[in-house]
Design a protein around this motif. Structure first.
Motif, short mmCIF file in Angstrom:
data_model
loop_
_atom_site.label_atom_id
_atom_site.label_comp_id
_atom_site.label_asym_id
_atom_site.label_seq_id
_atom_site.Cartn_x
_atom_site.Cartn_y
_atom_site.Cartn_z
N ARG A 44 -39.79 -13.68 98.39
CA ARG A 44 -40.04 -12.24 98.38
C ARG A 44 -41.29 -11.93 99.20
N ILE A 45 -41.19 -10.93 100.08
CA ILE A 45 -42.34 -10.47 100.87
C ILE A 45 -42.59 -9.02 100.48
N SER A 46 -43.66 -8.78 99.76
CA SER A 46 -43.94 -7.45 99.22
C SER A 46 -44.98 -6.69 100.05
N PHE A 47 -45.00 -5.37 99.87
CA PHE A 47 -46.00 -4.48 100.46
C PHE A 47 -46.08 -4.58 101.98
N VAL A 48 -44.90 -4.62 102.60
CA VAL A 48 -44.82 -4.59 104.07
C VAL A 48 -44.81 -3.11 104.46
N ASP A 49 -46.02 -2.52 104.56
CA ASP A 49 -46.12 -1.07 104.72
C ASP A 49 -46.76 -0.63 106.04
N ASP A 50 -46.92 -1.55 106.99
CA ASP A 50 -47.34 -1.14 108.34
C ASP A 50 -46.74 -2.13 109.34
N GLU A 51 -46.89 -1.79 110.62
CA GLU A 51 -46.23 -2.58 111.67
C GLU A 51 -46.77 -4.00 111.75
N LYS A 53 -47.94 -5.89 109.34
CA LYS A 53 -47.37 -6.69 108.26
C LYS A 53 -45.89 -6.97 108.52
N ALA A 54 -45.21 -6.00 109.14
CA ALA A 54 -43.80 -6.20 109.46
C ALA A 54 -43.62 -7.31 110.49
N ARG A 55 -44.52 -7.36 111.48
CA ARG A 55 -44.43 -8.41 112.50
C ARG A 55 -44.75 -9.77 111.90
N CYS A 78 -37.48 -1.48 102.74
CA CYS A 78 -38.49 -0.66 103.42
C CYS A 78 -37.86 0.68 103.81
N VAL A 79 -38.54 1.77 103.52
CA VAL A 79 -37.95 3.09 103.77
C VAL A 79 -38.15 3.55 105.21
N ASP A 80 -39.13 3.00 105.92
CA ASP A 80 -39.42 3.42 107.29
C ASP A 80 -38.51 2.66 108.26
N PRO A 81 -37.61 3.36 108.98
CA PRO A 81 -36.71 2.69 109.92
C PRO A 81 -37.46 1.90 110.99
N ALA A 82 -38.67 2.34 111.35
CA ALA A 82 -39.43 1.62 112.37
C ALA A 82 -39.82 0.23 111.87
N LEU A 83 -40.21 0.12 110.61
CA LEU A 83 -40.55 -1.18 110.04
C LEU A 83 -39.32 -2.06 109.95
N SER A 84 -38.19 -1.44 109.59
CA SER A 84 -36.94 -2.21 109.52
C SER A 84 -36.56 -2.74 110.90
N GLY A 85 -36.84 -1.94 111.93
CA GLY A 85 -36.55 -2.38 113.29
C GLY A 85 -37.38 -3.58 113.69
N VAL A 86 -38.65 -3.59 113.30
CA VAL A 86 -39.51 -4.74 113.58
C VAL A 86 -38.99 -5.98 112.85
N LEU A 87 -38.60 -5.82 111.60
CA LEU A 87 -38.07 -6.94 110.82
C LEU A 87 -36.80 -7.51 111.47
N GLU A 89 -36.16 -7.83 114.47
CA GLU A 89 -36.48 -8.67 115.62
C GLU A 89 -36.54 -10.15 115.26
N SER A 90 -36.55 -10.45 113.97
CA SER A 90 -36.53 -11.84 113.52
C SER A 90 -35.21 -12.52 113.80
N GLY A 91 -34.18 -11.70 114.10
CA GLY A 91 -32.85 -12.25 114.33
C GLY A 91 -32.05 -12.48 113.07
N ALA A 92 -32.60 -12.05 111.95
CA ALA A 92 -31.92 -12.24 110.66
C ALA A 92 -30.79 -11.24 110.48
N LEU A 93 -29.88 -11.57 109.57
CA LEU A 93 -28.89 -10.60 109.12
C LEU A 93 -29.63 -9.61 108.23
N MET A 94 -29.62 -8.32 108.60
CA MET A 94 -30.35 -7.31 107.86
C MET A 94 -29.43 -6.55 106.92
N LEU A 95 -29.75 -6.59 105.64
CA LEU A 95 -29.02 -5.84 104.63
C LEU A 95 -29.97 -4.78 104.07
N ASP A 96 -29.77 -3.54 104.50
CA ASP A 96 -30.65 -2.44 104.09
C ASP A 96 -30.15 -1.87 102.77
#
Length: 279
Positions: A44-51, A53-55, A78-87, A89-96
């Motif tokens: 679990r990665i918590s409190f990813v609330d800025d770019e 931390k997302a990187r 994460c509610v901010d689509p911009a942070l989700s976009g950074v995440l 970039e990891s190449g992971a399968l993203m389940l929002d």
């Protein structure tokens, strides 16, 4: 998902959130239990609330995928689509977690969402929050028979040692604000098929947990290897005696052997008619 079963494919799974991550983890765990043949290595990665931390999170996720030689899975709240976009970039399968619900809600309410980090936590009712904290304190002080004053308890879980009482009490407290105590049945309690005297006044609050003796043997063996406490014969005897007591005393009972904490808690709430207040 048995992590001890050989030959399983390992997949890295991350629960990522701009808050605690409990929501993502709860939903993600429910999803993963639907799939067998894999060993899910979760984090679990918590409190990813800025770019920044997302990187950092994306880099951590990417490295895990390389180390295990498998594409990571990210359950993201994460509610901010911009942070989700950074995440992403990891190449992971993203389940929002929110994606399936946002568009239908926007159509129904006729307004777009306001994607501000931490806004979801603004819905907290502080009276409810404090009730949850008080319930947690109650669960801890009434764990494993430490305190026996049950007048304020909403439920008392009764079972032999290591049958799942404590984690269920904690879950009920944290998620529903339920004051849950638990009582461990001792050898002395199991000498008869009647309730221990100290529990008789609280019969309506009692809920029995049982477990397959073989599974109990495995759990106890990890805790106290090769002890009398962990012997299979001891487990069989204790479980049989406890189940006989529950049957004679007509105590509602559930086997925890193949049940998640969420399932156990739901059954306790519905059986005893307790009001749910999901947080």
């Amino acid at each position: 998902m048995n992590p001890d079963q050989p030959g399983l494919v390992t997949r890295p799974v991350f629960y990522v959130s701009d808050g605690t991550g409990i929501t993502a983890e709860t939903i993600g765990h429910s999803l993963l239990t639907q799939f067998t043949g894999f060993r899910f290595q979760t984090d679990r990665i918590s409190f990813v609330d800025d770019e920044e931390k997302a990187r950092d999170a994306a880099d951590r996720i990417r490295r895990a995928g390389v180390a295990l030689g498998a594409r990571p899975i990210v359950v993201n709240s994460c509610v901010d689509p911009a942070l989700s976009g950074v995440l992403a970039e990891s190449g992971a399968l993203m389940l929002d977690v929110f994606a399936p619900f946002i568009e239908p809600l926007e159509r129904e309410l006729g307004t777009p969402r306001q994607s501000r980090v931490g806004q979801a936590h603004g819905l907290v009712d502080f009276e409810t929050y404090h009730r949850r904290i008080n319930a947690m304190n109650f669960a801890l002080t009434h764990d494993d028979g430490i305190a026996l004053e049950y007048e304020e308890a909403d439920v008392i879980l009764v079972a032999v040692s290591r049958a799942g009482k404590t984690p269920t009490c904690v879950y009920l407290a944290l998620h529903y604000g339920i004051r849950a105590a638990n009582y461990p049945l001792t050898d002395q309690d199991l000498e008869t098929d009647r309730l221990p005297p100290r529990l008789r006044a609280y019969r309506r609050k009692l809920f029995g947990l049982t477990i397959d003796p073989d599974r109990l043997h495995q759990i106890r063996q990890e805790r106290r290897p090769n002890s009398r406490y962990a012997q299979l014969d001891t487990c069989k005897r204790e479980v049989a005696s406890a189940e006989a007591m529950f049957q004679v005393e007509r105590i509602p009972t559930l086997s925890t052997t193949n049940k998640s904490i969420e399932e156990i808690s739901s059954k306790v709430l519905s059986t005893l008619g307790l009001q749910r207040e999901m947080f």
